[in-house]
Design a protein around this motif. Structure first.
Motif, PDB file in Angstrom:
ATOM      1  N   ARG A   1       0.866  -1.173   0.000  1.00 55.84           N
ATOM      2  CA  ARG A   1       0.000   0.000   0.000  1.00 55.84           C
ATOM      3  C   ARG A   1       0.901   1.220   0.000  1.00 55.84           C
ATOM      4  N   ALA A   2       0.758   2.018  -1.024  1.00 51.34           N
ATOM      5  CA  ALA A   2       1.574   3.233  -1.122  1.00 51.34           C
ATOM      6  C   ALA A   2       0.937   4.337  -0.289  1.00 51.34           C
ATOM      7  N   VAL A   3       1.782   5.201   0.231  1.00 52.56           N
ATOM      8  CA  VAL A   3       1.321   6.357   0.994  1.00 52.56           C
ATOM      9  C   VAL A   3       1.731   7.598   0.216  1.00 52.56           C
ATOM     10  N   TYR A   4       0.747   8.382  -0.162  1.00 50.93           N
ATOM     11  CA  TYR A   4       0.993   9.629  -0.874  1.00 50.93           C
ATOM     12  C   TYR A   4       0.648  10.784   0.048  1.00 50.93           C
ATOM     13  N   PHE A   5       1.610  11.621   0.315  1.00 49.02           N
ATOM     14  CA  PHE A   5       1.384  12.748   1.211  1.00 49.02           C
ATOM     15  C   PHE A   5       0.231  13.619   0.725  1.00 49.02           C
ATOM     16  N   GLU A   6       0.125  13.770  -0.598  1.00 56.20           N
ATOM     17  CA  GLU A   6      -0.887  14.642  -1.177  1.00 56.20           C
ATOM     18  C   GLU A   6      -2.308  14.162  -0.902  1.00 56.20           C
ATOM     19  N   GLU A   7      -2.492  12.893  -0.537  1.00 58.75           N
ATOM     20  CA  GLU A   7      -3.817  12.338  -0.309  1.00 58.75           C
ATOM     21  C   GLU A   7      -4.292  12.475   1.135  1.00 58.75           C
ATOM     22  N   PHE A   8      -3.474  13.025   2.014  1.00 66.00           N
ATOM     23  CA  PHE A   8      -3.893  13.194   3.402  1.00 66.00           C
ATOM     24  C   PHE A   8      -4.910  14.325   3.500  1.00 66.00           C
ATOM     25  N   PRO A   9      -5.928  14.158   4.328  1.00 62.15           N
ATOM     26  CA  PRO A   9      -6.896  15.248   4.507  1.00 62.15           C
ATOM     27  C   PRO A   9      -6.292  16.372   5.355  1.00 62.15           C
ATOM     28  N   ALA A  10      -6.932  17.506   5.327  1.00 65.29           N
ATOM     29  CA  ALA A  10      -6.500  18.610   6.177  1.00 65.29           C
ATOM     30  C   ALA A  10      -6.597  18.165   7.638  1.00 65.29           C
ATOM     31  N   ASN A  11      -5.582  18.501   8.420  1.00 66.52           N
ATOM     32  CA  ASN A  11      -5.621  18.176   9.847  1.00 66.52           C
ATOM     33  C   ASN A  11      -4.688  19.112  10.603  1.00 66.52           C
ATOM     34  N   ASN A  12      -4.588  18.925  11.889  1.00 64.66           N
ATOM     35  CA  ASN A  12      -3.848  19.830  12.755  1.00 64.66           C
ATOM     36  C   ASN A  12      -2.375  19.456  12.893  1.00 64.66           C
ATOM     37  N   TRP A  13      -1.902  18.447  12.188  1.00 60.58           N
ATOM     38  CA  TRP A  13      -0.511  18.036  12.263  1.00 60.58           C
ATOM     39  C   TRP A  13       0.294  18.814  11.240  1.00 60.58           C
ATOM     40  N   SER A  14       1.560  19.004  11.524  1.00 61.97           N
ATOM     41  CA  SER A  14       2.415  19.647  10.523  1.00 61.97           C
ATOM     42  C   SER A  14       2.727  18.624   9.433  1.00 61.97           C
ATOM     43  N   ALA A  15       3.006  19.110   8.252  1.00 61.15           N
ATOM     44  CA  ALA A  15       3.347  18.218   7.142  1.00 61.15           C
ATOM     45  C   ALA A  15       4.548  17.356   7.520  1.00 61.15           C
ATOM     46  N   ARG A  16       5.521  17.948   8.156  1.00 61.25           N
ATOM     47  CA  ARG A  16       6.730  17.218   8.550  1.00 61.25           C
ATOM     48  C   ARG A  16       6.401  16.080   9.507  1.00 61.25           C
ATOM     49  N   GLN A  17       5.533  16.326  10.492  1.00 65.67           N
ATOM     50  CA  GLN A  17       5.147  15.270  11.425  1.00 65.67           C
ATOM     51  C   GLN A  17       4.498  14.108  10.684  1.00 65.67           C
ATOM     52  N   VAL A  18       3.653  14.424   9.722  1.00 65.09           N
ATOM     53  CA  VAL A  18       2.924  13.383   8.999  1.00 65.09           C
ATOM     54  C   VAL A  18       3.863  12.538   8.154  1.00 65.09           C
ATOM     55  N   TYR A  19       4.676  13.169   7.312  1.00 62.59           N
ATOM     56  CA  TYR A  19       5.494  12.342   6.416  1.00 62.59           C
ATOM     57  C   TYR A  19       6.581  11.582   7.162  1.00 62.59           C
ATOM     58  N   LEU A  20       7.106  12.139   8.241  1.00 63.59           N
ATOM     59  CA  LEU A  20       8.124  11.399   8.996  1.00 63.59           C
ATOM     60  C   LEU A  20       7.496  10.254   9.793  1.00 63.59           C
ATOM     61  N   ARG A  21       6.290  10.441  10.290  1.00 61.00           N
ATOM     62  CA  ARG A  21       5.588   9.367  10.991  1.00 61.00           C
ATOM     63  C   ARG A  21       5.312   8.208  10.033  1.00 61.00           C
ATOM     64  N   GLU A  22       4.931   8.542   8.814  1.00 59.15           N
ATOM     65  CA  GLU A  22       4.667   7.499   7.815  1.00 59.15           C
ATOM     66  C   GLU A  22       5.927   6.709   7.496  1.00 59.15           C
ATOM     67  N   VAL A  23       7.059   7.383   7.419  1.00 56.79           N
ATOM     68  CA  VAL A  23       8.316   6.670   7.182  1.00 56.79           C
ATOM     69  C   VAL A  23       8.610   5.743   8.365  1.00 56.79           C
ATOM     70  N   GLU A  24       8.396   6.223   9.575  1.00 61.65           N
ATOM     71  CA  GLU A  24       8.638   5.386  10.756  1.00 61.65           C
ATOM     72  C   GLU A  24       7.751   4.141  10.759  1.00 61.65           C
ATOM     73  N   MET A  25       6.561   4.229  10.198  1.00 62.14           N
ATOM     74  CA  MET A  25       5.604   3.125  10.216  1.00 62.14           C
ATOM     75  C   MET A  25       5.745   2.184   9.021  1.00 62.14           C
ATOM     76  N   CYS A  26       6.485   2.568   8.000  1.00 63.71           N
ATOM     77  CA  CYS A  26       6.534   1.763   6.779  1.00 63.71           C
ATOM     78  C   CYS A  26       7.435   0.543   6.950  1.00 63.71           C
ATOM     79  N   ASP A  27       7.282  -0.405   6.037  1.00 61.34           N
ATOM     80  CA  ASP A  27       8.177  -1.551   5.951  1.00 61.34           C
ATOM     81  C   ASP A  27       9.284  -1.286   4.943  1.00 61.34           C
ATOM     82  N   VAL A  28       8.931  -0.595   3.869  1.00 62.06           N
ATOM     83  CA  VAL A  28       9.868  -0.324   2.789  1.00 62.06           C
ATOM     84  C   VAL A  28       9.789   1.156   2.442  1.00 62.06           C
TER      85      VAL A  28
END
Length: 188
Positions: free
Chosen positions: A15-42
């Motif tokens: 399952r690919a994660v595209y930053f552009e597909e995230f809904p508006a929220n109260n997190w910073s962009a940096r928090q979101v994309y780095l959290r996704e990297v921490e959670m990924c397998d590859v």
């Protein structure tokens, strides 16, 4: 299993994660994309001509993602766009050198070539992790298995059945190492 940030190329396994597909929220962009990297397998890094947006420290999101994937010991697959007649940004060159110091990277020229090399790398990943097998089950090795993992009573039962039904050349009670050696040589 999650793959970041490239599209799904091996059916429904990744399952690919595209930053552009995230809904508006109260997190910073940096928090979101780095959290996704921490959670990924590859982690899949696509490095090209431009370094991209630079934060207050002069570091791009792509480099931050690569660094987090490295720190978290993620499987990192890096693909570098081959350029003809273009000058790559100096920081992008530095990021590529950083990647080349720690892993084998592949280059690509076209999207079709990229798709093929990503597909091959992901299939290799799945095989290394034993999520898929390239050989039939009974022909594949069990990584990490030792002789201590084999039940001597089961081996002795095998000898009894093989002797009765197929003329196995050893008797019950033969030591396990000898049985395994002969069974492999005789193709029982």
């Amino acid at each position: 299993m999650r793959v970041y940030p490239f599209g799904c190329v091996v059916g429904e396994i990744f399952r690919a994660v595209y930053f552009e597909e995230f809904p508006a929220n109260n997190w910073s962009a940096r928090q979101v994309y780095l959290r996704e990297v921490e959670m990924c397998d590859v982690y899949i890094g696509l490095f090209g001509l431009d370094y991209g947006y630079e934060d207050e420290e002069g570091i791009s999101p792509t480099e931050r993602e690569f660094d987090v994937a490295t720190e978290c010991c993620k499987t990192r697959l890096v693909f570098i766009k081959r350029l003809s007649g273009c000058v790559r940004h100096e920081k992008e060159k530095r990021l590529i050198r950083k990647a080349e110091q720690t892993l084998i990277r592949k280059t690509f020229f076209s999207f079709e070539e990229l798709r093929g090399t990503v597909y091959a790398a992901l299939i290799n990943y799945l095989a290394e992790k034993e999520y898929i097998r390239m050989l039939p089950f009974d022909a594949a090795f069990c990584q990490g298995a030792t002789v201590e993992d084999i039940d001597p009573e089961k081996v002795d039962q095998f000898v009894g059945v093989a002797l009765a039904q197929r003329g196995f050349p050893l008797e019950r009670g033969t030591d396990m190492e000898t049985v395994l050696f002969v069974a492999e040589r005789e193709d029982f």
